[in-house]
Design an enzyme around this catalytic site. Structure first.
Site, PDB file in Angstrom:
ATOM      1  N   GLU A 157      -0.715 -24.227  22.994  1.00 34.95           N
ATOM      2  CA  GLU A 157      -1.768 -25.079  21.893  1.00 34.95           C
ATOM      3  C   GLU A 157      -1.591 -25.855  20.529  1.00 34.95           C
ATOM      4  OE1 GLU A 157      -5.009 -26.917  22.404  1.00 34.95           O
ATOM      5  OE2 GLU A 157      -5.407 -24.935  23.610  1.00 34.95           O
ATOM      6  N   LYS A 233       4.376 -35.672  21.626  1.00 34.12           N
ATOM      7  CA  LYS A 233       2.714 -34.457  22.148  1.00 34.12           C
ATOM      8  C   LYS A 233       2.508 -35.675  24.200  1.00 34.12           C
ATOM      9  CE  LYS A 233       1.293 -33.997  17.514  1.00 34.12           C
ATOM     10  NZ  LYS A 233       0.701 -34.359  16.467  1.00 34.12           N
TER      11      LYS A 233
END
Lengths: 344, 163
Positions: A157, A233
């Protein structure tokens, strides 16, 4: 699977933390502050049984005293701690008693090391893995497969969006439908620079300098400014949520260094801001500056991140929150740890 | 037959009438009109008309008449998409004039797009300039236009920032 290790009605959850920089220390600080609450709320007694860092390691089956370890780290005197040994990760991984490896070493986009080595070694020894390390972009699907084959959890996460619970939201709230595309602001540093240019009329160089002075940008800002961080990302997001198998090199990338104040002002005059946007529809992955309507939910200022999911049933769903930052990332790591501890 | 037309209107008196007049002329029966000022972007307001048309030909006549006056973004007949257009702003940074702005626009138009506005910001002829233009294109031709914009950027050493 977590070994049955109960202490009364409490379940001991043993953590081996690798990397004791901003995120690792942040994780220890959160644990020091919240350990009692986690015991009461989740019945989890979370213990740090090992910490490894560049100079050596601390190991204690009973749990490393957190305040002391944090104090030595803050004072940059890790070697002065009574538990200090010069043993490396390779020495410790075979003997540390831990259920979860928390991998918090710095990202290496090129080789993925040493993060990938740490994660694979943990899987080999039956440990779940929680990481904040974007190096997983180098071998994402292999890592997911390894975890699945071994029946272990692999959570990441903190790699995207700092404190925004992107993957948890996806897994828990969007199971009923497909996500068609993803786009958003994935890097707080570049968003801060573009915001200062837009709001205060600063040149790119002045805004970058201000970001460095405030500790938002690194001395070598290329990682942020050239879109490298956003690209890593985006690949993680696309692979994890859209089920793609892309690599870093598959992304078309352009940074913000050539954006002039005149361009920002021209856009502003016509109702737009310029933001560095990463987007994937599963086929094309692009990180580029984009014109964003000032009314768009994606037009967030400062170091905020914003992510828009185009979904099958809900049209678009946008989430906004604090991106990078040691506390935000450490908090995401802790949430992953608790999620594993609560389920296993 | 049920139809839906979505358009982007300039924020000026009479613009909505421009949208409604051809519908009446070709026997369209308006069921609802949404004109959403809160969503005004880049000087334009989105409008959506739900209507009934006697047949496909009347629908085609209405669309042809409207296209001469306003920017249609989407049109559906009996829930089937007949027109899907993208309208978006493009910002060009670099030596926009020296690299032949006229040629840049011609190459965009050659991809099947139309360019409705062009603004140029220039401080000094020797310094890089900034230009902003509004482009409209059929959804199916969008990817080809993006490829052409990438080529233009490389050849002319321009930075192209798309909405």
């Amino acid at each position: 699977m977590i070994k049955d290790d109960w202490c009364g009605s409490m379940k001991n959850l043993k953590i081996y933390l690798v990397g004791f920089g901003n995120i690792g220390v942040g994780f220890a600080k959160i644990l020091a502050k919240k350990a009692e609450a986690y015991r009461e709320r989740y019945g989890l007694n979370i213990l740090l049984t090992g910490i490894s860092f560049a100079e050596g390691s601390y190991v204690s089956g009973k749990g490393i005293p957190l305040d002391e370890a944090i104090g030595y780290a803050t004072a940059r005197k890790l070697q002065k701690h009574k538990l200090y040994t010069n043993e490396s990760f390779d020495d410790v991984i075979g003997k540390v008693d831990a259920d979860i490896l928390v991998e918090a070493t710095p990202t290496n986009i090129d080789s993925g090391q040493p993060g990938l080595k740490h994660i694979n070694a943990a899987f080999d020894r039956g440990m779940h893995v929680v990481t904040s390390n974007k190096s997983i972009v180098v071998d994402f699907h292999k890592l997911v497969e390894c975890a699945e084959k071994a029946g272990l959890e692999f959570k990441y996460e903190a790699t995207v969006g700092g404190g925004i619970p992107i993957f948890s939201m996806y897994r828990q709230c969007l199971q009923s439908q497909d996500v068609i595309s993803i786009r958003g602001i994935l890097n707080g540093t570049t968003n801060y620079i573009l915001t200062r240019m837009y709001e205060d009329g600063l040149s790119f160089d002045s805004a970058l300098q201000q970001a460095k002075e405030m500790g938002i940008a690194e001395a070598n800002s290329s990682y942020d400014v050239d879109g490298i961080d956003s690209t890593a990302k985006l690949v993680i997001l696309s692979n994890a949520i859209l089920g793609t198998n892309h690599r870093y090199k598959d992304v078309k990338r352009e940074g913000i260094a050539n954006i002039s104040l005149e361009a920002i002002q021209m856009a502003k005059k016509h109702g737009f801001a310029i933001r560095l946007i990463g987007q994937s529809d599963g086929r094309h992955l692009v990180v580029k500056p984009r014109l964003v309507s000032v009314r768009s939910p994606l037009n967030v200022g400062g170091t905020l991140n914003a992510l828009e999911f185009e979904t099958e049933l809900l049209d678009t769903l946008t989430i906004v929150g604090k991106g990078a930052g040691s506390i935000e990332s450490s908090s995401a790591v802790m949430s992953d740890v608790i999620s594993i501890g609560s389920r296993c | 037959m049920q139809a839906v037309i979505e358009a982007k209107l300039f924020d000026k008196p009479g613009e909505l009438l421009e949208l409604l007049e051809p519908i009446a002329r070709f026997n369209g029966n308006i069921l609802s009109v949404s004109h959403i000022r809160e969503l005004k972007s880049a000087g334009k307001i989105p409008a959506r008309i739900e209507l009934e048309v006697p047949d496909r030909r009347a629908f085609g006549d209405i669309i042809n008449a409207l296209e001469k006056k306003i920017e249609i973004s989407n049109a559906k007949l009996n829930d089937i998409v007949e027109i899907k257009r993208k309208s978006f702003a493009v910002l060009l940074l670099g030596h926009v004039m020296d690299s032949d702005a006229n040629d840049t626009i011609k190459r965009i138009v050659k991809c099947g797009a139309s360019v409705s506005s062009f603004y140029l910001g220039i401080k000094n002829l020797e310094l890089p300039s900034t230009a902003m233009l509004w482009v409209h294109i059929d959804d199916k031709k969008y990817d080809a236009l993006m490829e052409e914009l990438d080529k233009i950027a490389k050849e002319k050493k321009l930075m192209v920032i798309v909405e």
